[in-house]
Structures are given as C-alpha cells and as structure tokens.
Design an enzyme around this catalytic site. Structure first.
Site, PDB file in Angstrom:
ATOM      1  N   GLY A 189       0.854  -1.156   0.169  1.00 32.11           N
ATOM      2  CA  GLY A 189      -0.165  -0.020  -0.046  1.00 32.11           C
ATOM      3  C   GLY A 189       0.947   1.400  -0.189  1.00 32.11           C
ATOM      4  O   GLY A 189       1.855   1.313   0.763  1.00 32.11           O
ATOM      5  N   ALA A 190       0.429   2.201  -0.909  1.00 30.82           N
ATOM      6  CA  ALA A 190       1.401   3.400  -1.200  1.00 30.82           C
ATOM      7  C   ALA A 190       1.717   4.167   0.330  1.00 30.82           C
ATOM      8  O   ALA A 190       2.735   4.278   0.984  1.00 30.82           O
ATOM      9  CB  ALA A 190       0.681   4.429  -2.117  1.00 30.82           C
ATOM     10  N   GLU A 191       0.769   4.400   0.973  1.00 29.16           N
ATOM     11  CA  GLU A 191       0.708   5.025   2.187  1.00 29.16           C
ATOM     12  C   GLU A 191       1.565   4.387   3.183  1.00 29.16           C
ATOM     13  O   GLU A 191       2.246   4.900   4.334  1.00 29.16           O
ATOM     14  CB  GLU A 191      -0.535   5.726   2.779  1.00 29.16           C
ATOM     15  CG  GLU A 191      -1.437   6.647   1.827  1.00 29.16           C
ATOM     16  CD  GLU A 191      -2.117   5.948   0.955  1.00 29.16           C
ATOM     17  OE1 GLU A 191      -3.042   6.518   0.239  1.00 29.16           O
ATOM     18  OE2 GLU A 191      -2.065   4.590   0.655  1.00 29.16           O
ATOM     19  N   ASN A 215       0.585  10.045  -6.658  1.00 33.13           N
ATOM     20  CA  ASN A 215       0.349   8.546  -6.755  1.00 33.13           C
ATOM     21  C   ASN A 215      -0.926   8.426  -7.451  1.00 33.13           C
ATOM     22  O   ASN A 215      -1.597   7.488  -7.168  1.00 33.13           O
ATOM     23  CB  ASN A 215       0.513   8.097  -5.360  1.00 33.13           C
ATOM     24  CG  ASN A 215       1.321   6.937  -5.157  1.00 33.13           C
ATOM     25  OD1 ASN A 215       1.594   5.948  -6.237  1.00 33.13           O
ATOM     26  ND2 ASN A 215       1.915   6.856  -4.017  1.00 33.13           N
ATOM     27  N   ASP A 228       7.641   6.309  -3.058  1.00 29.02           N
ATOM     28  CA  ASP A 228       7.177   6.178  -1.734  1.00 29.02           C
ATOM     29  C   ASP A 228       8.446   6.222  -0.767  1.00 29.02           C
ATOM     30  O   ASP A 228       8.544   6.741   0.078  1.00 29.02           O
ATOM     31  CB  ASP A 228       6.682   4.929  -1.480  1.00 29.02           C
ATOM     32  CG  ASP A 228       5.240   4.598  -2.066  1.00 29.02           C
ATOM     33  OD1 ASP A 228       4.813   5.575  -2.241  1.00 29.02           O
ATOM     34  OD2 ASP A 228       4.976   3.445  -2.153  1.00 29.02           O
TER      35      ASP A 228
END
Length: 317
Positions: free
Chosen positions: A41-43, A174, A268
C-alpha cells in the site's frame, strides 16, 4: 531519535493496506505456482519507511475480520507503527493483490482485488480529532483519495482540519487512473486536494497530467500559485527538481544504481526521505538528496518496502 515536539506522533497517514502475494518465479502471473505474502500500500510504504528511521508514525485504516486483516496488523506491530485507529470492519474483506516477480528493472505485473474492501469504506467517521491532532505532520496520497467518495471525503476533512490546526502536510499524487471514473475527475479532485499541502511531490509525468504543463518549473508554479510552499518533482534517474514559494529553485542529482531490480516503491521511498529530513529541520536540497538516496535503495530490492532502510543502514550516505 529525539524530536522536539509537543505531539505524541511525528506523522499520521491514512489509506489502504493490502496483503500482497509476490510470485516466486519470473514470468506471467498465470504460470506462477509459488507466492510469498507481504504487506503493501502506497501510504503504508511511507509509514513503514518513516518508522524505520525512528519517527513515531500513526496509521488510520480499516481491515476486514479475516486472516489478511490480522496479517496487516501483525506487520504494523513489527514495524512499530501505531494502529490504534485501525478498525476491524466485520462487513467487508481486506483487499489483496498479486504481483509478478522481476529483477531486471521492468515494471512488474500487478493485479488488484480491492473492490468493496474494508478500506474503501473509510469515511469521515474514521477521523478522530484527538488522534490526528496528536501528530505534527499529515501525509496524504492520491491512492486513498481514489478508493471511494467516502474515503475522498475523509482525506479532504483530515487535510482541512490539520491545516487549520497549524500542522504541516505533504501530498504525493500517486496517480491510479483505473480507480477513477475519468482522467478529468482525477485531475480536478487531486488538484483540489493538493492545494491543502505544504509540500507536493509529483513525478514529472504525473505533474504533466495534473497541470497540463510540460516543464518542471511550470508544474511547480501551478501549485505554488495555489498556496503550496514547495513543489518537488521526481525526474527519475536524473534526480529531482524543486521550487519554493520563496523563489528558491534547483536540481538535486540522483544516485547511480548499477542494477535496478524492482521499480515499485521508488516514489514512496523518495517521500520517506524528503518528509523525514524536513521534519528534522534540514534544508530542502538536503531533504531531496535523502529522498533520492532512499528511492535508489528501494529499487535495488524485490518488494514494495523491503529496500527502505533503518536509520543505522541509511547512515550518513
């Protein structure tokens, strides 16, 4: 690491974490028979990288009442990420994804199974003002904004409340076009979100899509005119270009990499470097240099976050 602040968290972020199954052999996913399980997951990648550098990071999300959800929570605990605001939603499942195995720098094949996931039901009900208010910085990404209308509402609410409270905000667009109804909607909504941020961190191609401009300075001026304090544009192996509201501008060279293994997670990693350094009070060029370094480490390892370094591993580079 001892950061001087009255807040109990250095950074809070929100979004969707998924179980990721990476193929054990190269080639088409259809032919893969062995997979290893990881969190993605990006975050979450940004939260993981910041936590490894010693920052106190809070994560806000929803997971399903299933083995994938429990796995995500276990990974958060292993990385030392605060998950008091992670809700177990008994109505909807945790999303997952399949990822092909590459080691030659090409983009891996990724298939997502996230529609109707627990995290896609994030909403303003997940905004705890005491929890968010305990952090001095909010990091947001365009992925969480794209999950659903209710998740977008949460992202906007969090940005507005944190900005009103005098907290700093970073935003990585993103882009995930497949999650939006149209490119026009994506551009409109992400630009509306970006204007809340102090630091906007697009890739060059992303900036061109979002602003319609081709050159880095024109892209930066687009966001600076909306009240953003600094825009840092990732330009691939070349490094990054930046401009601030005070008129400072420049280019920071990238770090040479002899072999690119897996490109996923590079942006990221870059965000981890820039955000951590700025929160430590470093000048923007030095922060970008750290971002370039961590981004270069990320693409030399298989996996979305496996290349993100600890403070000791980062060293003085």
């Amino acid at each position: 690491m001892n950061l001087k602040t009255d807040a109990t968290l250095d950074v809070v972020t929100l979004g969707e974490a998924m179980a990721m199954f990476v193929a054990g052999e190269r080639g088409d996913l259809a032919s893969a028979t062995r997979f290893s399980k990881r969190a993605a997951g990006a975050e979450l990648n940004v939260a993981t990288g910041l936590a490894r550098l010693g920052l106190r990071v809070g994560w806000v999300s929803r997971v399903g009442d299933d083995s994938f959800g429990r796995f995500i929570c276990q990974q958060l605990d292993l990385e030392g990420i605060d998950r008091r605001q992670v809700t177990t939603d008994r109505r909807y499942p945790t999303g997952f994804q399949l990822k092909s195995s590459v080691d030659d720098g090409s983009d891996p094949q990724v298939e997502y199974f996230r529609k109707g996931s627990a995290a896609s039901h994030l909403s303003t009900d997940d905004f705890n003002p005491d929890y968010f208010g305990a952090a001095r910085h909010l990091h947001l990404s365009g992925v969480a904004a794209a999950l659903s209308d209710s998740s977008l509402a949460l992202v906007h609410h969090a940005a507005s409340e944190m900005k009103a409270a005098g907290r700093s905000l970073s935003f990585d667009p993103n882009l995930r076009p497949s999650l939006w109804s149209s490119e026009g909607v994506m551009v409109e909504r992400l630009n509306a979100l970006a204007q809340h941020a102090d630091w906007v961190l697009p890739g060059l191609a992303e900036g061109q899509i979002l602003t319609g401009y081709r050159q880095p300075e024109a892209i930066a001026d687009f966001y600076l005119a909306k009240g953003v304090k600094a825009v840092v544009i990732k330009t691939g192996s070349d490094g990054a270009w930046y401009k601030t509201a005070a008129g400072e501008r420049g280019h920071v060279a990238g770090f040479p990499v002899s072999k690119v293994v897996d490109t996923v997670g590079a942006g990221d990693g870059f965000a981890v470097g820039v955000i951590s350094a700025l929160l430590e009070g470093k000048a923007l060029p030095a922060a970008i240099r750290r971002g370039n370094k961590i981004g270069s480490l990320a693409i030399q390892a298989i996996g979305d976050s496996e290349g993100l370094p600890t403070r000791a591993a980062l060293g003085d580079f």
